[in-house]
Design an enzyme around this catalytic site. Structure first.
Site: not given
Length: 690
Positions: A288, A603-605
């Site tokens: 990102l 959104p993510h992790e």
């Protein structure tokens, strides 16, 4: 020529000290007269190819000219043909030939393949039959047709696996059990991803075994040879086998059955596994950041670099090391200072936007790291610029046709080149300057009448710059015409022209028609090496089918939006519960960097935070919410991403970001009535990027 002669050539190329006939005689346990005969054979090759011959000095000292190493350029497939196989090797190759023949094969055909007489094969036939009988296979003969092997398909595959795994295999044996380069890369990617999804990591030996088997399976299926019925039993690797074969069959264009799944599950059950170390968990975050950085660089330089996938991938990989706690040792590059000196505008743009990267770094970023960032940018600029000018190019490669094709695919992907010929390096002096503007070679060339540039077969960013610099020099010194009118159409170009036509004629059948047309077009253009190398990275529309899209979802806060976007992935088993909490904590700790575009958040992790397999889920909110992203608020679309490794999601993510730059795409998403409509819109717009 025999195996010993080939070994002597290799040894004389690699050693620099003096060697005598007596030394070689003792090393190979043969007489000095035999070694002298071998040297005579070597001199025949040198003389035929215009190289200086070996001389024998007092005491039998072997003296060779500095040009002797060039003999390697002439040691190609013909040496395999001339190489005399041992009896055991003949038996192995003949056995493989018999198994890989769907119907019958004659003794003469086997003899031709092995470059021996028919009488030799007749003498070997008993040993061939015994060799195959040990694997429960029988050689049957027919008076008017020849020989064939009968037995279970599973035994045939296990036999081929056994042969393929033998150490010190002769190249001719390997050739007859070869896996196509593109299929091999695809299969490797499939196995690797499924290891992560199922948390079952094979040892290197077991990984190679499964890779070999799947390659053999693909080859056999393409021949129309399928497994016999198996006894169905339950084992803990059945689901993993099922998932592996689902993607192998899809990307290698074969059909598989329950029997195939059962057999592979048994191979996986009997394989060995290791415990996998925790992986870097900031991969998606780095990607990102890379997107933000590329976007700002493009704006400052006035050139859109967002559509260069190689730039995105290479810079992401570089920033992964930049953002580590300890700085790695970067190699000095001869081209680095030269590039930076000649591209001060790029250096300035990089420094102006370095804050995007620095805010996530826990240490000072070294000047050489910044320099390499600038090199990545310069390479992207070269690729962009040199697509506009067509040059006639000859590719010279010393490592075989597979390497040549890989290099050509990479060149044509980023340069508007017409490849007029593929040659061996020693042929360069015969290239007509009237027919080629430049030679791109994997080795330095001698006596070439045409300008050339040396690159690595994998074409690094520095190689792109070298090629670009050479083109600039040629353009400036020779005033070359662009020849743009002669440019051949590419698979991508043809698909781009066909897509709107197909949609206008049959919009309701567009999706199905384009899928078939794309396959036919890419097959026609033989896009296998590079295309297959990347094919397993799923596209966005693969990850966002209708079941992974929900419309007009109601929520009050961004935390609720994140939870609701993740809920289907949680229910389908893509993520664990802790992944949802980790995503929210990530945004609370690092800010709303997940908002990629006005109104759109991803959104993510990181890895090892509860992601099980790669996937996405998109929700459209009935009432947009604030993420605290300033001009990008409020957020209307939230697309939850589950990543399992560095690369599998990369193509889909890259395409999503590029599609978000298209205002019409977002507006189309807003007016859709159903999830099916959204899925079709995503697929339609994504195909404009392919």
């Amino acid at each position: 020529m025999n195996k010993r002669t080939l070994s002597i050539i290799q040894e004389l190329c690699e050693i620099s000290h003096l060697v005598t006939i007596d030394d070689l005689s003792k090393e190979y346990n043969v007489s000095q007269r035999t070694i002298r005969n071998d040297l005579t054979s070597i001199n025949d090759i040198l003389r035929e190819n215009g190289l200086k011959e070996i001389e024998l000095k007092s005491g039998g000292t072997i003296v060779r000219d500095n040009s002797f190493v060039d003999i390697r350029f002439f040691m190609t497939d013909q040496d395999l043909y001339a190489y005399k196989l041992s009896k055991n090797e003949r038996v192995a190759v003949a056995s493989v030939l018999l198994i890989n023949t769907s119907k019958y094969i004659t003794l003469s055909t086997i003899a031709d393949h092995l470059f021996v007489s028919r009488a030799t094969i007749i003498n070997d036939l008993t040993e061939i039959k015994d060799f195959l009988r040990d694997s429960n296979l029988e050689v049957k003969s027919h008076p008017n047709k020849g020989l064939r092997v009968e037995g279970k398909e599973s035994d045939k595959r296990l036999f081929l696996m056994k042969i393929a795994q033998l150490k010190d295999n002769n190249d001719m044996i390997a050739r007859h059990i070869s896996i196509q380069a593109g299929n091999k890369i695809t299969i490797q990617k499939v196995i690797n991803e499924q290891e992560h999804i199922h948390q079952s990591f094979l040892t290197d030996e077991s990984f190679d075994k499964i890779l070999i088997y799947l390659g053999i399976m693909v080859n056999r299926n393409l021949m129309g040879e399928y497994l016999e019925s198996c006894i169905m039993t339950n084992n803990d690797k059945y689901i993993m086998a099922q998932d592996i074969l689902r993607y192998v069959s899809q990307y290698c264009h074969i059909s598989t059955s329950e029997n195939e799944i059962q057999f592979l599950s048994e191979l996986l059950r009997d394989s060995h596994y290791i415990r996998q170390n925790a992986t870097e968990d900031k991969i998606v975050k780095i990607q990102l950041i890379t997107r933000q950085f590329i976007d700002r660089i493009s704006y400052d330089l006035g050139i859109n670099l967002n559509d260069d996938y190689d730039f995105f991938e290479n810079l992401s990989n570089h920033l992964e090391s930049v953002l580590k706690t300890n700085a790695p040792d970067y190699p000095n590059s001869a081209i680095l200072e030269e590039v930076l000196e000649a591209n001060q505008d790029v250096v300035e743009a990089v420094n102006q936007n370095l804050y995007i990267i620095k805010q996530y770094s826990t240490r000072e970023i070294m000047p050489i790291e910044i320099g390499y960032i600038a090199v990545h940018v310069c390479a992207a600029l070269e690729r962009k610029k040199n697509k506009e000018v067509a040059f006639h190019v000859v590719v010279a490669c010393h490592a075989g046709i597979g390497t040549s094709q890989l290099l050509i695919e990479k060149l044509k992907k980023h340069f508007n080149f017409q490849i007029v010929d593929i040659i061996s390096a020693h042929e360069a002096e015969n290239v007509d300057p009237q027919k080629a503007d430049v030679i791109i070679s994997t080795v330095p060339l001698k006596n070439s009448k045409v300008d050339y540039v040396t690159v690595s077969p994998l074409l690094s960013d520095e190689d792109y710059i070298r090629v670009g610099n050479k083109i600039d020099a040629l353009r400036n010194s020779r005033h070359l015409p662009s020849r743009i009118g002669e440019t051949e159409i590419t698979a991508k170009g043809l698909l781009e022209k066909l897509s709107p036509i197909i949609y206008s004629i049959a919009p309701e059948r567009y999706d199905d028609l384009m899928k078939g047309i794309r396959k036919e077009v890419r097959d026609y253009f033989h896009q296998s090496v590079e295309a297959d190398a990347e094919i397993f990275s799923p596209y966005l529309h693969h990850l966002l089918p209708p079941t992974h899209i929900q419309l007009d979802v109601e929520c009050d806060t961004w935390q609720d939006a994140v939870k609701l976007s993740a809920q289907p992935l949680l229910e389908y088993g893509y993520i664990e519960e802790r992944y949802v909490d980790a995503m929210i904590h990530n945004i609370e700790e690092n800010g709303p960097y997940v908002v990629l575009s006005p109104g759109f958040a991803v959104p993510h992790e990181g890895l090892e935070k509860g992601s099980i397999k790669v996937g996405m889920n998109l929700i459209r909110l009935k009432h947009p919410v604030e993420f605290g992203a300033d001009e990008f608020d409020p957020v209307e679309f939230v697309c939850c991403l589950s990543a399992v490794d560095h690369k599998t999601h990369l193509k889909a993510f890259f395409n999503l970001v590029n599609m978000l730059q298209n205002k019409e795409f977002k507006e189309s998403l807003r007016v859709c009535k159903t999830s099916e409509d959204v899925a079709r819109i995503i697929e339609k717009y994504e195909y404009t990027l392919i």
